[in-house]
Design a protein around this motif. Structure first.
Motif, short mmCIF file in Angstrom:
data_model
loop_
_atom_site.label_atom_id
_atom_site.label_comp_id
_atom_site.label_asym_id
_atom_site.label_seq_id
_atom_site.Cartn_x
_atom_site.Cartn_y
_atom_site.Cartn_z
N PRO A 129 1.03 -1.12 -0.02
CA PRO A 129 0.05 0.09 -0.20
C PRO A 129 0.79 1.27 -0.10
N GLU A 130 0.08 2.33 -0.49
CA GLU A 130 1.19 3.62 -0.64
C GLU A 130 2.44 3.59 -1.13
N THR A 131 2.40 2.58 -2.22
CA THR A 131 3.99 2.62 -2.97
C THR A 131 3.89 2.42 -4.31
N SER A 132 4.28 3.36 -4.94
CA SER A 132 4.20 3.55 -6.55
C SER A 132 4.99 2.21 -7.21
N PRO A 133 4.76 1.65 -8.39
CA PRO A 133 5.59 0.57 -8.86
C PRO A 133 7.05 0.89 -9.10
N GLU A 134 7.30 2.00 -9.22
CA GLU A 134 8.65 2.48 -9.22
C GLU A 134 9.43 1.86 -7.86
N ASP A 135 8.62 2.31 -6.96
CA ASP A 135 9.44 2.16 -5.49
C ASP A 135 9.25 0.51 -5.16
N ALA A 136 8.13 -0.11 -5.62
CA ALA A 136 8.03 -1.61 -5.48
C ALA A 136 8.94 -2.19 -6.38
N LEU A 137 9.52 -1.79 -7.34
CA LEU A 137 10.41 -2.27 -8.28
C LEU A 137 11.77 -2.37 -7.43
N ALA A 138 12.22 -1.30 -6.73
CA ALA A 138 13.38 -1.23 -5.92
C ALA A 138 13.30 -2.16 -4.83
N ILE A 139 12.28 -2.08 -4.25
CA ILE A 139 12.05 -3.11 -3.24
C ILE A 139 12.32 -4.51 -3.75
N CYS A 140 11.61 -5.02 -4.87
CA CYS A 140 11.69 -6.30 -5.39
C CYS A 140 12.98 -6.65 -6.13
N GLU A 141 13.68 -5.65 -6.44
CA GLU A 141 15.11 -5.77 -6.81
C GLU A 141 15.97 -6.26 -5.96
N ARG A 142 15.90 -5.51 -4.62
CA ARG A 142 16.69 -6.08 -3.75
C ARG A 142 16.39 -7.54 -3.08
N ILE A 143 15.16 -7.98 -3.27
CA ILE A 143 14.91 -9.30 -2.91
C ILE A 143 15.50 -10.33 -3.98
N ARG A 144 15.41 -9.94 -5.27
CA ARG A 144 15.97 -10.69 -6.21
C ARG A 144 17.50 -10.67 -6.21
N ILE A 145 17.95 -9.63 -6.20
CA ILE A 145 19.54 -9.84 -6.05
C ILE A 145 20.00 -10.41 -4.70
N GLN A 146 19.44 -10.28 -3.69
CA GLN A 146 19.62 -10.84 -2.52
C GLN A 146 19.50 -12.37 -2.74
N CYS A 147 18.45 -12.93 -3.21
CA CYS A 147 18.38 -14.33 -3.80
C CYS A 147 19.34 -14.98 -4.50
N GLU A 148 19.64 -14.12 -5.59
CA GLU A 148 20.52 -14.76 -6.49
C GLU A 148 21.92 -14.68 -5.77
N LYS A 149 22.13 -14.03 -4.63
CA LYS A 149 23.66 -13.83 -4.31
C LYS A 149 23.70 -14.89 -3.08
N THR A 150 22.64 -15.41 -2.58
CA THR A 150 22.67 -16.61 -1.48
C THR A 150 23.53 -17.79 -2.01
N VAL A 151 24.10 -18.23 -1.05
CA VAL A 151 24.78 -19.51 -0.90
C VAL A 151 23.94 -20.59 -0.08
N TRP A 152 23.25 -21.41 -0.75
CA TRP A 152 22.40 -22.47 0.16
C TRP A 152 23.14 -23.59 0.74
N PRO A 153 23.07 -23.74 2.04
CA PRO A 153 23.72 -24.84 2.55
C PRO A 153 23.53 -26.43 2.05
N ASN A 154 22.41 -26.31 1.61
CA ASN A 154 22.12 -27.78 1.06
C ASN A 154 22.60 -28.06 -0.25
N HIS A 155 22.78 -26.81 -1.14
CA HIS A 155 23.46 -27.06 -2.51
C HIS A 155 24.22 -25.67 -2.90
#
Lengths: 107, 334
Positions: free
Chosen positions: B248-274
């Motif tokens: 709520p109260e978030t423009s698509p542009e701001d939502a993009l910034a939040i999502c990109e942080r999540i996406r990049i964080q996920c991509e960088k994560t090293v998973w213990p199982n693999h």
């Protein structure tokens, strides 16, 4: 004032928690008596009723069942709005005030 | 006045104050509100309930009690009937009319044991009725029962809206919150964004490394989402390996910034199982930077379309639509 014999405590004054409650109640009594007297002088029946109602509910839990009874009788009188009961209201009020006074002074 | 006992713990209510499910806390010492105009009753209960594991707060009239209940969501309210300003029945009616306070159990205290008063109290939604003068052992027992009931109901209410694996809101809760937030957005003409997230090639993680590894990825991604969203956002497990976030109260542009942080964080994560197998996500965002112009289902459909467009374009990316400008943007992995 007709000095009645204070009824025995239903709480144990040797128990610290009970003693704390008894002490609180006795400390509060003079102010309540003043309020009752003032209300009686001003014929402020609502205030008398409220205070009687509070004392009825609280006094027994603080170890003063006789004050509770006197307050209950006064409250009952106040519910009966007949002119004849005014004399009785005065009598019940005096009884309650006398009883409260006796505890307040006796402590 | 026995002010020493009035330690107030501010807490969030279950349905309105709490926006991401992981913040929910079931307190060890429940807050109990006592509303009574008599100082004698307060002092008595404060003293006699000292050994109970509760935090007792005192208010002296119905209006003040109501305000406190709205602001602090106590676990239980003990309410006197005979009070000036706002009497007990009126206070009870107000408590039950307010969505914030309607589920708080109320025990009515009264100096009158008239049957009609008891019936009225129960009709108005009280859970119990205790007469003065109190039988203290009985009062304590009744208090405990009401508190237990409240904590079980809270737990059930929570379980019904929370996903067990991730602690995010579940699908049922998403549907409810999406409707509420959509209506609020339309009413106020404010910006809002809806995000759909899907884990890329998730099946191959399950197949290659086992379901516990898959579960670890799902809950790991949920934690990344929780880190990025604000309290007013609604993060949900939409189903399987799919997630949604209402912003709520978030423009698509701001939502993009939040999502990109999540996406990049996920991509960088090293998973213990693999450790050698990275995990990526695809994201579709649909929102408005000005006001809502299309209906709820179309909005959701657009977020979904954008998610699948991101998938078709090669995964690990975000697609955005802003209804206000009708602009479609694309953000690729760096």
């Amino acid at each position: 004032m007709h000095a009645q014999d204070p009824a025995p405590f239903s709480l144990d004054p040797n128990n610290p928690e009970d003693a704390e409650l008894i002490g609180f109640f006795v400390d509060e009594l003079p102010a309540r008596v003043d309020t009752l007297r003032t209300a009686a002088e001003n014929e402020d029946l609502d205030s008398i009723k409220r205070l009687a109602h509070q004392l009825k509910g609280a006094a027994p839990s603080y170890g003063f069942p006789t004050i509770g009874q006197a307050a209950a009788q006064l409250e009952d009188c106040l519910k009966d709005t007949g002119i004849n009961s005014l004399v009785q209201i005065k009598a019940e009020l005096d009884a309650l005030i006398g009883l409260c006074d006796s505890y307040a002074k006796g402590s | 006045m026995p002010s020493s006992v009035s330690a107030i713990h501010t807490r969030r209510g279950l349905d309105l104050g709490m926006h991401t499910a992981h913040n929910a806390n079931l307190d060890a010492t429940p807050l109990v509100l006592l509303v009574d105009d008599s100082k004698f009753v307060h002092r008595l209960l404060v003293t006699r309930l000292r050994s109970e594991s509760i935090t007792l707060h005192s208010e002296y009239d119905g209006k003040a009690g109501l305000e406190f209940a709205i602001a602090n969501s106590p676990a239980l309210i003990m309410l006197d009937l005979d009070m000036p300003i706002m009497d007990g029945f009126e206070t009870l009616r107000n408590l039950k009319d307010n969505p914030i306070t309607k589920d708080i159990p109320v025990i009515v205290l009264s100096g009158n044991s008239a049957t009609q008063d008891k019936v009225t109290a129960f009709d108005l939604g009280a859970v119990d009725f205790i007469c003065k003068p109190f039988e203290l052992t009985e009062l304590r027992a009744r208090l405990r029962v009401s508190l237990q009931l409240h904590s079980v109901m809270q737990m059930l209410a929570q379980k019904a809206m929370i996903d067990g694996l991730t602690g995010l809101y579940n699908r049922a809760m998403f549907d409810q919150r999406w409707q509420e937030e959509y209506e609020r957005c339309v009413r106020h003409g404010h910006p809002m964004s809806l995000v759909m997230i899907d884990i890329d090639n998730f099946k191959s993680i399950n197949d290659g490394y086992g379901h516990p590894a898959g579960d670890a990825v799902i809950s790991g991604l949920a934690r990344m989402m929780i880190t990025e969203v604000r309290k007013s956002d609604v993060a949900c497990r939409y189903g399987g390996e799919e997630f949604s976030i209402i912003l709520p109260e978030t423009s698509p542009e701001d939502a993009l910034a939040i999502c990109e942080r999540i996406r990049i964080q996920c991509e960088k994560t090293v998973w213990p199982n693999h450790p050698g197998r990275t995990v990526t996500i695809s994201i579709g965002i649909a929102g408005t930077s000005v006001e809502a112009t299309l209906d709820r289902d179309q909005w959701l459909g657009q977020a979904d379309k954008n998610l699948y467009a991101a998938k078709n374009a090669g995964r690990n990316q975000t697609r955005v639509t802003d209804f206000a400008t009708d602009s479609q943007g694309l953000s690729r992995a760096g």
